[in-house]
Design a protein around this motif. Structure first.
Motif, PDB file in Angstrom:
ATOM      1  N   LEU A   9     -21.921  -3.997 -18.729  1.00 19.71           N
ATOM      2  CA  LEU A   9     -22.799  -5.078 -19.162  1.00 19.71           C
ATOM      3  C   LEU A   9     -23.413  -5.814 -17.975  1.00 19.71           C
ATOM      4  CD1 LEU A   9     -20.736  -6.533 -22.138  1.00 19.71           C
ATOM      5  CD2 LEU A   9     -22.849  -5.240 -22.257  1.00 19.71           C
ATOM      6  N   GLU A  10     -22.636  -5.958 -16.901  1.00 17.80           N
ATOM      7  CA  GLU A  10     -23.187  -6.613 -15.711  1.00 17.80           C
ATOM      8  C   GLU A  10     -24.309  -5.781 -15.099  1.00 17.80           C
ATOM      9  OE1 GLU A  10     -19.195  -9.048 -14.228  1.00 17.80           O
ATOM     10  OE2 GLU A  10     -19.755  -7.150 -13.302  1.00 17.80           O
ATOM     11  N   ASN A  11     -24.139  -4.458 -15.080  1.00 14.52           N
ATOM     12  CA  ASN A  11     -25.205  -3.589 -14.566  1.00 14.52           C
ATOM     13  C   ASN A  11     -26.466  -3.710 -15.412  1.00 14.52           C
ATOM     14  OD1 ASN A  11     -23.619  -2.624 -12.471  1.00 14.52           O
ATOM     15  ND2 ASN A  11     -22.793  -0.937 -13.684  1.00 14.52           N
ATOM     16  N   LYS A  12     -26.284  -3.717 -16.753  1.00 14.66           N
ATOM     17  CA  LYS A  12     -27.444  -3.875 -17.631  1.00 14.66           C
ATOM     18  C   LYS A  12     -28.112  -5.237 -17.406  1.00 14.66           C
ATOM     19  CE  LYS A  12     -25.834  -0.857 -21.349  1.00 14.66           C
ATOM     20  NZ  LYS A  12     -25.434  -0.789 -22.784  1.00 14.66           N
ATOM     21  N   ASN A  13     -27.282  -6.251 -17.179  1.00 16.27           N
ATOM     22  CA  ASN A  13     -27.846  -7.585 -16.952  1.00 16.27           C
ATOM     23  C   ASN A  13     -28.683  -7.610 -15.683  1.00 16.27           C
ATOM     24  OD1 ASN A  13     -28.299 -10.287 -17.378  1.00 16.27           O
ATOM     25  ND2 ASN A  13     -26.453 -10.952 -16.343  1.00 16.27           N
ATOM     26  N   ARG A  14     -28.196  -6.935 -14.624  1.00 15.87           N
ATOM     27  CA  ARG A  14     -28.978  -6.884 -13.393  1.00 15.87           C
ATOM     28  C   ARG A  14     -30.302  -6.158 -13.596  1.00 15.87           C
ATOM     29  NH1 ARG A  14     -23.825  -6.460 -10.819  1.00 15.87           N
ATOM     30  NH2 ARG A  14     -23.830  -4.186 -11.075  1.00 15.87           N
ATOM     31  N   GLU A  15     -30.274  -5.054 -14.345  1.00  8.73           N
ATOM     32  CA  GLU A  15     -31.521  -4.329 -14.618  1.00  8.73           C
ATOM     33  C   GLU A  15     -32.514  -5.199 -15.391  1.00  8.73           C
ATOM     34  OE1 GLU A  15     -29.475   0.118 -14.923  1.00  8.73           O
ATOM     35  OE2 GLU A  15     -30.492  -0.777 -16.639  1.00  8.73           O
ATOM     36  N   ILE A  16     -31.998  -5.947 -16.365  1.00 15.09           N
ATOM     37  CA  ILE A  16     -32.893  -6.800 -17.152  1.00 15.09           C
ATOM     38  C   ILE A  16     -33.481  -7.910 -16.287  1.00 15.09           C
ATOM     39  CG2 ILE A  16     -32.916  -8.472 -19.052  1.00 15.09           C
ATOM     40  CD1 ILE A  16     -30.960  -6.657 -20.513  1.00 15.09           C
ATOM     41  N   LEU A  17     -32.651  -8.501 -15.397  1.00 18.47           N
ATOM     42  CA  LEU A  17     -33.166  -9.540 -14.501  1.00 18.47           C
ATOM     43  C   LEU A  17     -34.261  -8.991 -13.592  1.00 18.47           C
ATOM     44  CD1 LEU A  17     -29.868 -11.405 -13.518  1.00 18.47           C
ATOM     45  CD2 LEU A  17     -31.706 -12.247 -14.972  1.00 18.47           C
TER      46      LEU A  17
ATOM     47  N   GLN B 293     -38.167 -10.241 -13.483  1.00 15.12           N
ATOM     48  CA  GLN B 293     -38.853 -10.626 -12.252  1.00 15.12           C
ATOM     49  C   GLN B 293     -40.157  -9.851 -12.086  1.00 15.12           C
ATOM     50  OE1 GLN B 293     -37.963 -13.099 -10.418  1.00 15.12           O
ATOM     51  NE2 GLN B 293     -39.564 -12.890  -8.884  1.00 15.12           N
ATOM     52  N   ARG B 294     -40.130  -8.564 -12.435  1.00 12.00           N
ATOM     53  CA  ARG B 294     -41.354  -7.750 -12.335  1.00 12.00           C
ATOM     54  C   ARG B 294     -42.425  -8.261 -13.291  1.00 12.00           C
ATOM     55  NH1 ARG B 294     -43.747  -3.821 -14.979  1.00 12.00           N
ATOM     56  NH2 ARG B 294     -42.095  -3.756 -16.564  1.00 12.00           N
ATOM     57  N   LEU B 295     -42.000  -8.583 -14.518  1.00 12.83           N
ATOM     58  CA  LEU B 295     -42.969  -9.074 -15.501  1.00 12.83           C
ATOM     59  C   LEU B 295     -43.534 -10.432 -15.100  1.00 12.83           C
ATOM     60  CD1 LEU B 295     -41.191  -8.023 -18.801  1.00 12.83           C
ATOM     61  CD2 LEU B 295     -43.240  -7.037 -17.797  1.00 12.83           C
ATOM     62  N   ARG B 296     -42.695 -11.273 -14.474  1.00 11.51           N
ATOM     63  CA  ARG B 296     -43.205 -12.563 -14.005  1.00 11.51           C
ATOM     64  C   ARG B 296     -44.278 -12.384 -12.940  1.00 11.51           C
ATOM     65  NH1 ARG B 296     -37.506 -15.908 -13.474  1.00 11.51           N
ATOM     66  NH2 ARG B 296     -37.343 -16.538 -15.679  1.00 11.51           N
ATOM     67  N   LEU B 297     -44.044 -11.448 -12.011  1.00 11.83           N
ATOM     68  CA  LEU B 297     -45.042 -11.182 -10.977  1.00 11.83           C
ATOM     69  C   LEU B 297     -46.338 -10.665 -11.593  1.00 11.83           C
ATOM     70  CD1 LEU B 297     -42.803  -9.534  -8.225  1.00 11.83           C
ATOM     71  CD2 LEU B 297     -43.783 -11.836  -8.222  1.00 11.83           C
ATOM     72  N   GLU B 298     -46.203  -9.769 -12.552  1.00 11.95           N
ATOM     73  CA  GLU B 298     -47.405  -9.255 -13.209  1.00 11.95           C
ATOM     74  C   GLU B 298     -48.139 -10.368 -13.964  1.00 11.95           C
ATOM     75  OE1 GLU B 298     -45.829  -4.684 -13.988  1.00 11.95           O
ATOM     76  OE2 GLU B 298     -46.370  -5.991 -15.661  1.00 11.95           O
ATOM     77  N   HIS B 299     -47.340 -11.250 -14.557  1.00 11.16           N
ATOM     78  CA  HIS B 299     -47.962 -12.352 -15.294  1.00 11.16           C
ATOM     79  C   HIS B 299     -48.706 -13.305 -14.354  1.00 11.16           C
ATOM     80  CE1 HIS B 299     -48.680 -15.224 -18.441  1.00 11.16           C
ATOM     81  NE2 HIS B 299     -47.989 -16.165 -17.816  1.00 11.16           N
ATOM     82  N   GLU B 300     -48.138 -13.554 -13.169  1.00 11.84           N
ATOM     83  CA  GLU B 300     -48.814 -14.408 -12.206  1.00 11.84           C
ATOM     84  C   GLU B 300     -50.086 -13.752 -11.674  1.00 11.84           C
ATOM     85  OE1 GLU B 300     -44.735 -16.554 -10.507  1.00 11.84           O
ATOM     86  OE2 GLU B 300     -45.933 -15.222  -9.233  1.00 11.84           O
TER      87      GLU B 300
END
Length: 509
Positions: free
Chosen positions: A418-426, A430-437
């Motif tokens: 679950l921690e690995n999945k959480n890191r992937e989601i984070l 972050q990628r989507l935030r950059l694209e949104h900016e």
């Protein structure tokens, strides 16, 4: 006509390529036919990526293609069979992370050609529904007990008793798999195959069926089937022991120990190829090991056995009722998806183009729907497990220490996943935030993309919150297990002091 001949030529070329790669593995040098057959089928299973699919995924794909209630004797053409395989592998890619995506078209082609080579050697272009179900249930991954339960549901009547004619048909079809990998002389179908497994004067229920096929040894004609699952389970098992023939300092996979020669152990490659040295002979009895236990672990097991009053031998499988409701029937849990035509089915699994603005939204909706279905199935399975385990066995005074340690280890592994999945989601957020900016400048094209990115961002945040809730719940249960473990260790120490234990007998694993 020319197109048909061209397709037939490509099919034969792909079959030859699969069998040529299997021969390149040098599996024919394996001395024992049982190991040779299991290794060849394991190669086909991994080459087609079927080891990533379990029986529940197969059942879901059969239901999506409306094959669950079809007469087993009806024959499927190549296009319909390809649609079933497309459903299996496209759904598999949706469940896999982006870094572990498979080549779907190649997997479909390889498995389709292998099934045609095994079940349609004359080239008629048709395979029965029963043969397709038995082949997929045998070659897919997952637990052998779940697969055998599904197979029994196909060969039993409504009262939960096996029909001998259907079992004979099952053997007829499933033994075509060893024949397809050139092991027909050892495991081909004969008229005595069914009679050698069960006595026809006896009613065979699900428990008797599982007892026979999961016994040690299993029926001779199916001895390769449980070995195929053991082979998959030990591929990554490490043994810190030196091989007595090739003198490699460690082993992977199976480990074999001679029952006559002192401390003579062989790795799986040396044993399979019949290597022997010194006073050891291939006629000596060898014991197969699927795990490594350190001396400390052996001492702990010996202590727990000496202090335990009950037998530590676990049953091969849980006991099922003699007259169950339809096994593995999920029709009342997950609603079937309507299949209007074959063209709709084929187009629904085709790869979408990247230019459509509605692709991401539709994929998110289908992903949400699949997640909801899987949650319903998991909830239903958990309820069944809770009902089956609510019995007088819950009145034990204290849980076994080894069971507690195993449960604690499973909890830790699940938390790490679950921690690995959480890191992937984070990272994805972050990628989507950059694209949104970057897309903050209002242009006509980017204005159409922003709602999609925001929808993805909201979905990922929702999944992140769900994972964090699960992690916190698992960490809390882990703390409780650690408290129980400390209490059990104190009880053991107090028991030793009371009884004055000064000698622990040595038990051979």
């Amino acid at each position: 006509m020319i197109e048909d001949s061209g397709k037939r030529g490509n099919t034969m070329a792909e079959r030859r390529q699969l069998f040529a790669e299997m021969r390149a593995q040098d599996l024919d040098r394996i001395r024992l036919s049982t190991y040779r057959t299991a290794c060849k089928l394991r190669f086909v299973q991994k080459k087609c990526n079927l080891h990533l699919v379990d029986i529940w995924n197969v059942i879901e794909a059969l239901r999506e293609n409306a094959l669950n209630n079809l007469d087993p004797n009806i024959e499927l053409n190549v296009a319909r069979l390809e649609a079933v395989l497309s459903t299996i592998f496209y759904q598999l890619n949706k469940r896999m992370p982006t870094t572990h995506q498979i080549h779907v078209e190649q997997s479909i082609s390889l498995l389709l050609n292998f099934l045609l080579a095994a079940f349609d050697p004359e080239g008629h272009g048709k395979i029965s529904v029963f043969a397709v179900k038995m082949a997929l249930a045998t070659l897919c991954g997952g637990k052998i007990m779940d697969k055998l339960r599904y197979i029994f549901s196909m060969i039993s009547d409504s009262s939960g008793v096996m029909v001998y004619g259907r079992y004979d048909q099952f053997l007829r079809e499933v033994l075509k798999l060893p024949t397809a990998v050139f092991e027909g002389p050892s495991f081909g179908y004969t008229e005595q195959s069914a009679r050698s497994c069960f006595s026809q004067q006896k009613k065979v229920t699900l428990n008797g069926f599982l007892d026979t096929l999961m016994s040690d040894p299993p029926p001779q004609c199916l001895v390769w089937l449980p070995l195929l699952h053991r082979l998959a389970n030990v591929e990554n098992v490490f043994h810190p022991v030196e091989c007595s023939y090739c003198h490699s300092e460690s082993m992977m996979g199976f480990r074999y120990r001679c029952q006559q020669c002192h401390n003579y152990q062989l790795c799986q490659d040396c044993f399979w190829r019949g290597h022997a040295g010194g006073s050891h002979s291939n006629q000596h009895q060898m014991k197969e090991y699927t795990s490594w236990k350190s001396p400390a672990k052996k001492l702990t097991n010996a202590l727990s056995k000496s202090l335990s009053c009950a037998s530590s031998r676990e049953p091969l499988h849980p006991m099922f009722p003699d007259q169950p409701e339809k096994p593995l029937n999920l029709a009342h849990i997950v609603p079937p998806r309507p299949v209007t035509s074959m063209n709709d089915t084929l187009f629904s699994h085709s790869v979408p183009s990247s230019g459509s603005p509605f692709i991401t939204r539709s994929m998110l909706e289908s992903s949400n729907r699949l997640d909801e279905e899987h949650r319903l199935i998991a909830r239903y399975a958990a309820r069944l497990a809770a009902e089956s385990t609510s019995s007088p066995t819950q009145q034990r005074s204290a849980p076994d220490i080894s069971f507690t340690i195993d449960a604690n280890k499973q909890q830790r592994q699940l938390i790490a996943e679950l921690e690995n999945k959480n890191r992937e989601i984070l990272q994805e957020i972050q990628r989507l935030r950059l694209e949104h900016e970057q897309a903050s400048q209002p242009t006509p094209e980017k204005a159409q993309q922003n709602p999609t990115l925001l929808a993805e961002l909201r979905l990922l945040r929702q999944r992140k919150d769900e994972l964090e809730q699960r992690m916190s719940a698992l960490q809390e249960s882990r703390r409780e297990l650690m408290v129980q473990l400390e209490g059990l260790m104190k009880l053991l120490k107090e028991e030793e002091l009371k009884q004055g234990v000064s000698y622990v007998p040595y038990c051979r694993s």
